[in-house]
Every structure is written in structure tokens, then in C-alpha cells.
Scaffold this active site. Sequence first.
Site, PDB file in Angstrom:
ATOM      1  N   GLU A  55       0.819  -1.205   0.000  1.00 23.15           N
ATOM      2  CA  GLU A  55       0.000   0.000   0.000  1.00 23.15           C
ATOM      3  C   GLU A  55       0.858   1.263   0.000  1.00 23.15           C
ATOM      4  O   GLU A  55       0.541   2.247  -0.677  1.00 23.15           O
ATOM      5  CB  GLU A  55      -0.925   0.002   1.227  1.00 23.15           C
ATOM      6  CG  GLU A  55      -1.922  -1.146   1.259  1.00 23.15           C
ATOM      7  CD  GLU A  55      -1.416  -2.343   2.045  1.00 23.15           C
ATOM      8  OE1 GLU A  55      -2.218  -2.990   2.716  1.00 23.15           O
ATOM      9  OE2 GLU A  55      -0.186  -2.633   1.984  1.00 23.15           O
ATOM     10  N   THR A 163      14.229 -43.170  -9.062  1.00 26.26           N
ATOM     11  CA  THR A 163      14.958 -41.919  -8.826  1.00 26.26           C
ATOM     12  C   THR A 163      16.461 -42.056  -8.969  1.00 26.26           C
ATOM     13  O   THR A 163      17.163 -41.056  -9.082  1.00 26.26           O
ATOM     14  CB  THR A 163      14.658 -41.397  -7.411  1.00 26.26           C
ATOM     15  OG1 THR A 163      15.118 -42.364  -6.446  1.00 26.26           O
ATOM     16  CG2 THR A 163      13.164 -41.180  -7.218  1.00 26.26           C
TER      17      THR A 163
END
Length: 370
Positions: A55, A163
Site C-alpha cells: 500500500e 529416482t
Amino acid sequence: MSRGDDHAFMARALRLAERAVGTTAPNPSVGCVLARDGRVVGEGFTQPPGGPHAEIVALAAAGDAARGATAYVTLEPCNHTGRTGPCTEALIDAGIARVVCAALDPNPIAQGGIDRLREAGIEVHVGVLEAQARAVNRGFFARLTRGRPFVTSKLAASLDGRTALANGESRWITGADARRDVHRFRARSAAILTGVGTVLADDPELTARLDAGTRTPLRVIVDSRLRTPPTARVLASPGDVVLFTTASESAVRAFTPAQAEPGRIRIERVGGDERCDLVEVFRRLGALGVNDVWVEAGPELNGALLDRGLIDELVLYLAPQLLGDGARGLFAFGPLESLADRVELELDDVRRVGADLRIIARPRVSSARC
């Protein structure tokens, strides 16, 4: 302004908030757009900790044009003084006529902004694109509402779910495009977590290597017996490191990294006989202000995290290759006695990344296996 205008300007504010992801922790990533007579007069996003909130950046950009404008903010403006002043007072002083807020702030310290704005006579609307706003700050909401970060586990595997070879060789299963994609995810995270097994096998740095200005996330090692070598690259590379262990206090005192800067490495002892209490690990990371954790670990740690319901999201890269049934798998858990015990996933996104396939999925009920 019309409902369509509200959505359009809030969507713009959300894109601004996305630009701040990975740079604001422990604060949320917020975007703000100031609009008047159908056009943008100022906008901004949260700066790194200690810098101005979204802001304030937007108000500075707008100057006098902010008077009478509508402020579109992705999170409730703060109503307290911390390292910066309350954004509510800045909006009031600038003469903002209307505030459209996507989501309320879950932080009790910062709450009350909406009430303060209404007390000052400002028209306030809440809930525009709320789901999207919560998604941008999912880690912040997770930490504030359940006391631990949002946890994403990254895995790279062959098409048959392997993996690494049986001997541990795994470089590289996926291609260069997928590896660059991983660094983008790393840079968006507050912390990167691995296990000591990965440190011993791969000696990773666990840094986000995008460009010279990329922030290095906190690195976290789960190391119950404090087996991390003092010469490990993760300890020598820039940035802070936390090791979680069950080792004795004397072992902790004796641990001396070879190249670490003083005060950059901390060791925390967590409960458990021989294994770290993973729930406590993430609770402590939450207490350190960590919103998002990116996990890069082996099947043992990933299986333990999944079993305890600690994985919120999976990012799985699948390479178009096959490694066979003798290679290592993704998760160490089971064996299951019934298909009813399987872990079901909900797919959020599937796309090509170079030659590989990237799947983003969530365990449907992450706490079912706790």
C-alpha cells in the site's frame, strides 16, 4: 466501479503480489493497485522485510492522485506498527475513498484493518478473488493457522518411477529445462529441506541459482545422528543453515563446519530416540517465520513425511526413460496390505518442461496416514 472492474483491478493486484513471492518472508506477499475513474494511478507490491508494504509503495507512486481513489489490496491492510507503520493510517491520510480487499489477514497482530478503515468512513468490500489471494500466500496462511509451513516435495524420476540406480547414480535423470525450473521453485521458497542421506550421497549446495541477485533460501538438514560432513558444500555456500538432530549436546558442541561463517549455522535438537521428530521440525520452522518449505530428499525421508501427513504438495518431474525394477523408488513406506491404504493424489497441473513431464499434485487427505 462495476463488479467487473473490481475483479480486473484485483487480478492485477494479484499479479503484483506474485512478483514478491519468495522475497518477503516472514511477511506475506501483497499487491496493491490504486484506481480512479477507471484507470490505474498507482501500484506496488511488498518489499523485503523492513521495506514498505504494498500500500505504501502504491501511495507513493500515486501521490495526490490517490485522493478519492479505490485501493485494491490482496490482503487486509495491517493495523499495527512493526518495522513499518500501519497501512490503514496511510490509506486514511491519503484520502482513499474505497478499499477492496481479497482476504482477511490471519495474523492476530495485524488484524483490525478493515474495522479501522470503516471507522474512518471508508467503504470496504472483502472477498474479491479470495481463493486466488490465499493461494498466493498459502505458506503464510498455513503457518498462521496451523503452526507449520506449507510443504512441497520435489521429486525427479524415470517414467517407471525410479529416482536413481541401485548404486545411487542419479545425475542427471531429468534435463536442463527441468533443473532450471527447480531453481525457480527454490527461489520462491523460504527454506529448502533435505536429509543427511542426500547430503552424503550428492553433496548439494541447495541454492537457487538463477542470477547473481537471487536470494538464497534457508537450508535445512534433517540429520538425526549429526553425520553431515564438516566440509559439506551446503555448509560452505552462502546463506543460513539449520541442522535438526537428536545427537547429544556434546556432539553438537563438537561439530565444527570447515568453512562456515560464525553464527550462520545453527543446530537444533529435536525429540525422538534415534529419528528426528518431523512434526516438531516443521513446528520450529514455523516459529522461525518460515512460510514455505521446498523438500529435496530421498525415499526414506519422503516416505516418512508422507506417512505423517506433512507433505502438502508434490512436484514430480518424469523423464522419458526407464531404469528397471532394481533401481531406487520415490517413497519408502509399506508394503500395503490393501489398496484402501494407498495414498491418493489430486492432480493440479500437468505440463511439458523441455523433454520431461512435470506433475503437480496434492495428497487428497494429507493427514490420513498420521
